[in-house]
Design a protein around this motif. Structure first.
Motif, PDB file in Angstrom:
ATOM      1  N   PRO A  19      38.246  40.407  30.732  1.00 31.61           N
ATOM      2  CA  PRO A  19      39.214  39.332  30.990  1.00 31.61           C
ATOM      3  C   PRO A  19      40.659  39.738  30.716  1.00 31.61           C
ATOM      4  O   PRO A  19      41.574  39.343  31.458  1.00 31.61           O
ATOM      5  N   ALA A  20      40.866  40.547  29.658  1.00 32.88           N
ATOM      6  CA  ALA A  20      42.234  40.981  29.352  1.00 32.88           C
ATOM      7  C   ALA A  20      42.783  41.862  30.461  1.00 32.88           C
ATOM      8  O   ALA A  20      43.951  41.732  30.863  1.00 32.88           O
ATOM      9  N   LEU A  21      41.953  42.768  30.976  1.00 32.86           N
ATOM     10  CA  LEU A  21      42.401  43.625  32.074  1.00 32.86           C
ATOM     11  C   LEU A  21      42.653  42.798  33.329  1.00 32.86           C
ATOM     12  O   LEU A  21      43.632  43.035  34.053  1.00 32.86           O
ATOM     13  N   ALA A  22      41.783  41.831  33.607  1.00 34.37           N
ATOM     14  CA  ALA A  22      41.978  40.980  34.782  1.00 34.37           C
ATOM     15  C   ALA A  22      43.277  40.194  34.680  1.00 34.37           C
ATOM     16  O   ALA A  22      43.965  39.972  35.683  1.00 34.37           O
ATOM     17  N   GLY A  23      43.624  39.789  33.450  1.00 37.77           N
ATOM     18  CA  GLY A  23      44.874  39.057  33.272  1.00 37.77           C
ATOM     19  C   GLY A  23      46.099  39.898  33.582  1.00 37.77           C
ATOM     20  O   GLY A  23      47.120  39.375  34.027  1.00 37.77           O
ATOM     21  N   ILE A  24      46.010  41.202  33.351  1.00 39.30           N
ATOM     22  CA  ILE A  24      47.126  42.103  33.644  1.00 39.30           C
ATOM     23  C   ILE A  24      47.128  42.512  35.115  1.00 39.30           C
ATOM     24  O   ILE A  24      48.175  42.529  35.771  1.00 39.30           O
ATOM     25  N   LEU A  25      45.944  42.825  35.646  1.00 38.94           N
ATOM     26  CA  LEU A  25      45.848  43.335  37.014  1.00 38.94           C
ATOM     27  C   LEU A  25      45.975  42.239  38.062  1.00 38.94           C
ATOM     28  O   LEU A  25      46.380  42.505  39.192  1.00 38.94           O
ATOM     29  N   GLY A  26      45.608  41.022  37.716  1.00 40.90           N
ATOM     30  CA  GLY A  26      45.659  39.921  38.662  1.00 40.90           C
ATOM     31  C   GLY A  26      44.266  39.539  39.142  1.00 40.90           C
ATOM     32  O   GLY A  26      43.372  40.383  39.252  1.00 40.90           O
ATOM     33  N   ALA A  27      44.103  38.261  39.450  1.00 43.49           N
ATOM     34  CA  ALA A  27      42.789  37.742  39.824  1.00 43.49           C
ATOM     35  C   ALA A  27      42.279  38.301  41.139  1.00 43.49           C
ATOM     36  O   ALA A  27      41.082  38.228  41.427  1.00 43.49           O
ATOM     37  N   ASN A  28      43.168  38.863  41.966  1.00 44.16           N
ATOM     38  CA  ASN A  28      42.740  39.381  43.274  1.00 44.16           C
ATOM     39  C   ASN A  28      42.208  40.803  43.202  1.00 44.16           C
ATOM     40  O   ASN A  28      41.803  41.357  44.229  1.00 44.16           O
ATOM     41  N   VAL A  29      42.193  41.418  42.021  1.00 43.11           N
ATOM     42  CA  VAL A  29      41.693  42.787  41.875  1.00 43.11           C
ATOM     43  C   VAL A  29      40.273  42.737  41.313  1.00 43.11           C
ATOM     44  O   VAL A  29      40.082  42.382  40.146  1.00 43.11           O
ATOM     45  N   PRO A  30      39.262  43.090  42.100  1.00 43.29           N
ATOM     46  CA  PRO A  30      37.894  43.065  41.584  1.00 43.29           C
ATOM     47  C   PRO A  30      37.673  44.189  40.580  1.00 43.29           C
ATOM     48  O   PRO A  30      38.181  45.298  40.746  1.00 43.29           O
ATOM     49  N   LEU A  31      36.918  43.892  39.536  1.00 40.38           N
ATOM     50  CA  LEU A  31      36.560  44.883  38.531  1.00 40.38           C
ATOM     51  C   LEU A  31      35.049  45.086  38.547  1.00 40.38           C
ATOM     52  O   LEU A  31      34.285  44.125  38.583  1.00 40.38           O
ATOM     53  N   VAL A  32      34.636  46.350  38.515  1.00 41.10           N
ATOM     54  CA  VAL A  32      33.214  46.692  38.499  1.00 41.10           C
ATOM     55  C   VAL A  32      32.956  47.537  37.256  1.00 41.10           C
ATOM     56  O   VAL A  32      33.511  48.630  37.119  1.00 41.10           O
ATOM     57  N   CYS A  33      32.130  47.014  36.345  1.00 38.25           N
ATOM     58  CA  CYS A  33      31.870  47.712  35.089  1.00 38.25           C
ATOM     59  C   CYS A  33      30.463  48.290  35.078  1.00 38.25           C
ATOM     60  O   CYS A  33      29.494  47.596  35.421  1.00 38.25           O
ATOM     61  N   GLU A  34      30.357  49.548  34.699  1.00 33.23           N
ATOM     62  CA  GLU A  34      29.072  50.220  34.505  1.00 33.23           C
ATOM     63  C   GLU A  34      29.030  50.779  33.085  1.00 33.23           C
ATOM     64  O   GLU A  34      30.051  51.247  32.567  1.00 33.23           O
ATOM     65  N   GLY A  35      27.855  50.736  32.480  1.00 28.66           N
ATOM     66  CA  GLY A  35      27.705  51.214  31.118  1.00 28.66           C
ATOM     67  C   GLY A  35      26.776  52.403  31.016  1.00 28.66           C
ATOM     68  O   GLY A  35      25.764  52.472  31.727  1.00 28.66           O
ATOM     69  N   ALA A  36      27.113  53.319  30.118  1.00 27.43           N
ATOM     70  CA  ALA A  36      26.258  54.489  29.913  1.00 27.43           C
ATOM     71  C   ALA A  36      24.869  54.087  29.433  1.00 27.43           C
ATOM     72  O   ALA A  36      23.888  54.794  29.684  1.00 27.43           O
ATOM     73  N   LEU A  37      24.763  52.942  28.755  1.00 29.43           N
ATOM     74  CA  LEU A  37      23.487  52.506  28.196  1.00 29.43           C
ATOM     75  C   LEU A  37      22.829  51.392  29.007  1.00 29.43           C
ATOM     76  O   LEU A  37      21.826  50.824  28.568  1.00 29.43           O
ATOM     77  N   ASP A  38      23.362  51.092  30.171  1.00 24.27           N
ATOM     78  CA  ASP A  38      22.775  50.035  31.003  1.00 24.27           C
ATOM     79  C   ASP A  38      21.338  50.373  31.382  1.00 24.27           C
ATOM     80  O   ASP A  38      21.020  51.519  31.729  1.00 24.27           O
ATOM     81  N   GLY A  39      20.478  49.357  31.321  1.00 25.25           N
ATOM     82  CA  GLY A  39      19.106  49.519  31.775  1.00 25.25           C
ATOM     83  C   GLY A  39      18.167  50.191  30.790  1.00 25.25           C
ATOM     84  O   GLY A  39      16.980  50.350  31.095  1.00 25.25           O
ATOM     85  N   LEU A  40      18.653  50.586  29.631  1.00 28.42           N
ATOM     86  CA  LEU A  40      17.803  51.273  28.661  1.00 28.42           C
ATOM     87  C   LEU A  40      17.037  50.258  27.799  1.00 28.42           C
ATOM     88  O   LEU A  40      17.565  49.204  27.443  1.00 28.42           O
TER      89      LEU A  40
END
Length: 229
Positions: A19-40
């Motif tokens: 949310p903090a990054l979205a507040g700086i980048l603007g609501a029109n910029v999609p963010l896609v997050c992936e984690g090294a530990l996702d799915g484990l």
């Protein structure tokens, strides 16, 4: 608008950072997050755990808990996370202030958030005594990362996840010890922690998530095929 990729060494989503990054980048910029530990599974996570210190790095899981992960296991896990980013992602960044591997993917510019933070501190700390606020698990190793920023860098521990010392107390301790500039050395610290540290110390405070957000806004990564001829 192309999405921007975010890579966490823990699990996605990072509801404490996105949310903090979205507040700086603007609501029109999609963010896609992936984690090294996702799915484990919990068993797999247990096999990756390490004691705090040089062999491990603390990160956050999707349920809000934290874990200390073996550093030697991260490169392969992060390569897999980079590979999972959608093909239209051309710009991505690590959600970590520590040293992480430079992973190449054709057409992707991957930002080293720790290097950006250190560059900001180097440009700001000239003639100032730096105070570093680190996670309790990282405090003993913090001088290895920060000592080169001055003849006498000061350190204190605080926990952005609420399980350890509050940032206000750490900031006040550093100010009382003679620091004149503070840096929050964990991507989990947000603008609220930055404001708390400033109130506790009456000093300027550098927040890595805010630094990263503005670094991302400063970059344009066009499609190679759209190069002007």
């Amino acid at each position: 608008m192309r999405p921007i990729g975010l890579l966490t060494i823990g699990q996605s989503p990072r509801t404490d950072i996105e949310p903090a990054l979205a507040g700086i980048l603007g609501a029109n910029v999609p963010l896609v997050c992936e984690g090294a530990l996702d799915g484990l599974s919990s068993e797999q996570l247990g096999e990756l755990e390490a004691p705090a210190g040089p062999a491990g790095i603390e990160t956050r899981l999707a349920d809000g808990s934290t874990v200390v992960v073996r550093r030697d296991a991260l490169p392969s896990l992060l390569r897999a996370a980079v590979a999972r980013l959608p093909s239209d992602v051309r710009l991505a960044a690590y959600l970590c202030t520590g040293a992480l591997p430079d992973i190449a993917r054709e057409g992707l510019l991957l930002l080293d958030s720790g290097a950006i933070l250190h560059g900001t501190v180097a440009a700001t700390a000239q003639g100032r005594r730096l105070g570093v606020i680190s996670l309790p698990s990282d405090l003993a190793d913090a001088p290895e990362s920060w000592a080169h920023h001055g003849p006498e860098v000061l350190y204190a521990a605080a926990d952005p996840y609420g399980d350890g010392p509050p940032v206000t107390e750490a900031a006040r301790e550093l100010a009382d010890s003679g620091a004149t500039l503070l840096v929050l050395d964990c991507m989990g610290f947000d603008a609220g922690h930055q404001a708390e540290a400033a109130r506790g110390s009456a000093l300027p405070v550098i927040c890595p998530a805010v630094v990263l957000g503005h670094a991302l806004t400063a970059l344009t990564v066009p499609d190679p095929e759209h190069r002007a001829r």
